[in-house]
Design a protein around this motif. Structure first.
Motif, short mmCIF file in Angstrom:
data_model
loop_
_atom_site.label_atom_id
_atom_site.label_comp_id
_atom_site.label_asym_id
_atom_site.label_seq_id
_atom_site.Cartn_x
_atom_site.Cartn_y
_atom_site.Cartn_z
N TYR A 17 0.84 -1.21 0.00
CA TYR A 17 0.00 0.00 0.00
C TYR A 17 0.87 1.25 0.00
CZ TYR A 17 -3.66 -3.26 1.52
OH TYR A 17 -4.55 -4.31 1.61
N SER A 18 2.00 1.22 -0.71
CA SER A 18 2.96 2.32 -0.56
C SER A 18 2.37 3.66 -1.00
CB SER A 18 4.27 2.02 -1.29
OG SER A 18 4.02 1.94 -2.66
N ASN A 19 1.54 3.68 -2.06
CA ASN A 19 0.99 4.97 -2.51
C ASN A 19 0.11 5.60 -1.44
OD1 ASN A 19 2.24 4.73 -4.91
ND2 ASN A 19 0.46 3.91 -6.02
N GLU A 20 -0.79 4.80 -0.92
CA GLU A 20 -1.72 5.32 0.09
C GLU A 20 -0.97 5.78 1.34
OE1 GLU A 20 -1.99 2.44 -1.53
OE2 GLU A 20 -4.06 1.90 -1.94
N LEU A 21 -0.01 4.94 1.78
CA LEU A 21 0.70 5.26 3.02
C LEU A 21 1.59 6.48 2.86
CD1 LEU A 21 1.42 1.58 4.07
CD2 LEU A 21 0.02 3.22 5.34
N THR A 22 2.25 6.58 1.70
CA THR A 22 3.12 7.74 1.47
C THR A 22 2.29 9.02 1.44
OG1 THR A 22 4.53 6.29 0.19
CG2 THR A 22 4.93 8.63 -0.06
N LYS A 23 1.11 8.94 0.84
CA LYS A 23 0.24 10.13 0.79
C LYS A 23 -0.18 10.55 2.21
CE LYS A 23 -3.91 11.88 -1.55
NZ LYS A 23 -4.19 12.74 -0.44
N ILE A 24 -0.53 9.58 3.02
CA ILE A 24 -0.93 9.89 4.41
C ILE A 24 0.21 10.63 5.11
CG2 ILE A 24 -1.32 8.81 6.68
CD1 ILE A 24 -2.94 6.64 5.18
N ILE A 25 1.42 10.11 4.97
CA ILE A 25 2.56 10.70 5.68
C ILE A 25 2.84 12.11 5.16
CG2 ILE A 25 5.07 10.48 6.08
CD1 ILE A 25 4.54 7.35 5.97
N LEU A 26 2.80 12.28 3.83
CA LEU A 26 3.08 13.61 3.24
C LEU A 26 2.01 14.62 3.65
CD1 LEU A 26 4.33 12.88 -0.38
CD2 LEU A 26 5.60 13.83 1.55
N ASP A 27 0.75 14.23 3.54
CA ASP A 27 -0.35 15.16 3.86
C ASP A 27 -0.24 15.66 5.30
OD1 ASP A 27 -1.30 14.87 1.35
OD2 ASP A 27 -3.08 13.69 1.90
N LEU A 28 -0.04 14.72 6.23
CA LEU A 28 -0.01 15.13 7.64
C LEU A 28 1.25 15.94 7.94
CD1 LEU A 28 -1.46 11.97 9.38
CD2 LEU A 28 -2.57 14.17 9.05
N SER A 29 2.34 15.61 7.27
CA SER A 29 3.58 16.37 7.49
C SER A 29 3.39 17.80 7.02
CB SER A 29 4.75 15.73 6.74
OG SER A 29 4.89 14.40 7.15
N MET A 30 2.76 17.98 5.87
CA MET A 30 2.54 19.34 5.34
C MET A 30 1.62 20.14 6.28
SD MET A 30 4.41 19.66 2.79
CE MET A 30 3.85 21.25 2.15
N LYS A 31 0.66 19.45 6.88
CA LYS A 31 -0.26 20.15 7.80
C LYS A 31 0.37 20.38 9.17
CE LYS A 31 -4.19 17.58 7.07
NZ LYS A 31 -5.42 17.02 7.56
N GLY A 32 1.46 19.68 9.45
CA GLY A 32 2.07 19.77 10.79
C GLY A 32 1.23 19.10 11.86
N SER A 33 0.50 18.05 11.45
CA SER A 33 -0.39 17.35 12.42
C SER A 33 0.36 16.18 13.05
CB SER A 33 -1.63 16.82 11.70
OG SER A 33 -2.33 17.86 11.11
#
Ligand SMILES: Cc1ncc(COP(=O)(O)O)c(C=O)c1O
Length: 374
Positions: A17-33
């Protein structure tokens, strides 16, 4: 043809599930969550509804979760807490750090805590029992609960290895006053570092662990009790929430792998296998591990070396020692059944990166070693 089958393959597990997991990590990192954001709450709610429990609390790891649950249950100095010595040291260290005395007892043929040994170890100081739902199997909970009622003992489950396992249609981790789960990367639902959860349906335990996992703070700027920092990271919670949504497929696959092992190895007299899926209608196993035994301790090295030469990784759980055997812990007990088992058992590969071909190759290698036909 020779294969290479590592005991565990992290890159394969991520790759699914690398696409989904990478997106989760990037999105939250950009939001600073990062700390205590909505993803923690969402995961907690989904975990509770998966298990049919009232509450889940994300914590830093299962060891902390056990400690927080033990303390919230009012267990501490002067108390004794019984656990099976065939467990990770974490079960015992959580008891120790609460101030209570860890009392190791024997496991039985199913590698789970032995009910008779618990009864023999009960004193007037015994306050609780912490069974480990080991390898994705659940103890005989009717017997255990009966015993706890008889002696007025608190039941807390170490469910680190049993997310999704059931006894009589009830999930591991929902039988006692509280339980703790581990999301260590190699666990059935693993995060990208350490992670854990306390699960409970008891309001008092929930309220207490809610405070103590985060410095005793009811809200920022208001400390109401002594606590510690054992929060589940927001990124980990988001990864776990995604993996939990796929987990039923993983359970099914693990049970298929266990069936292939069982079908292929049942007649190999030199090995003792764990219970097969559906062997006991009261139990639903999720096979965190597939722990087999050789009949005689001196034969273990031979089969493990042969499997290694065939490219197959195996390991000894806890490095091959029961908790009471670690001298530095100063637990001076003699538990002959468990000690003998520790010299005879080892883990075959069990995870969702294994193809049917891989599992059949492992089966064939074992059959060849013991001179059984295909
Ligand atoms: C039976 C058992 N208990 C407790 C733990 C501790 O879990 P954690 O590493 O999340 O603290 C583990 C992890 O390996 C475990 O297998």
């Amino acid at each position: 043809m020779k294969k290479t089958i590592p005991f565990f393959d992290y890159s394969h597990i991520h790759g699914q599930y690398s696409n989904e997991l990478t997106k989760i990590i990037l999105d939250l990192s950009m939001k600073g969550s990062f700390i205590m954001q909505g993803e923690v709450k969402k995961f907690e709610e989904n975990l509770s509804s998966f298990l049919g429990a009232k509450y889940s609390l994300g914590v830093g790891n299962c060891t902390d979760g056990l400690l927080l649950a033990i303390k919230a249950a009012g267990i501490g100095y002067g108390d004794e807490v019984i656990f099976s010595s065939h467990t990770f040291v974490a079960t015992a260290s959580a008891i120790y750090h609460s101030g209570a005395k860890p009392i190791p007892v024997e496991c039985g043929h199913d590698h789970l805590i032995d009910i008779k040994s618990i009864e023999a170890a009960i004193t007037n100081k015994t306050k609780a029992v912490i069974p480990t739902q080991l390898n994705g199997h659940v103890c005989d909970m009717d017997e255990l609960i009966k015993l706890c009622h008889k002696y007025n003992l608190i039941l807390i489950e170490d469910s680190a290895q049993s997310l999704g396992a059931k006894y009589k249609d009830k999930f591991a981790g929902t039988f006692g006053i509280a339980s703790a789960f581990s999301f260590y990367p190699a666990k059935v639902v693993g995060c990208y570092g350490d992670g854990g959860a306390v699960v409970t349906s008891d309001d008092q335990i929930y309220n207490q662990v809610f405070l103590t996992r985060d410095h005793g703070r009811a809200k920022i700027g208001e400390v109401v009790t002594w606590g510690m920092n054992s929060r589940l990271d927001n990124l980990q919670a988001a990864i776990l929430d995604f993996k939990l949504s796929k987990y039923n497929l993983d359970i099914q696959r693990r049970r298929e792998i266990a069936s292939i092992y069982d079908d292929g190895l049942r007649d190999v007299k030199e090995l003792v296998l764990p219970a097969a899926p559906n062997a006991n209608p009261d139990k639903f196993e999720i096979y965190q591990n597939y722990e087999v035994e050789v009949q005689v301790a001196s034969e273990r090295d031979g089969i493990r070396t042969d499997l290694k030469n065939n490219g197959i990784g195996t390991i000894l759980q806890w490095g091959g020692k029961a908790v009471h055997e670690f001298e530095g812990l100063d637990l001076k007990y003699s538990l002959p059944y468990t000690e003998n088992l520790m010299r005879r058992c080892f883990l075959l590969p069990m995870n969702t990166s294994l193809s049917n071909d891989d599992v059949n190759y492992i089966v064939e290698s074992i059959r060849k070693y013991y001179n059984y036909g295909n």
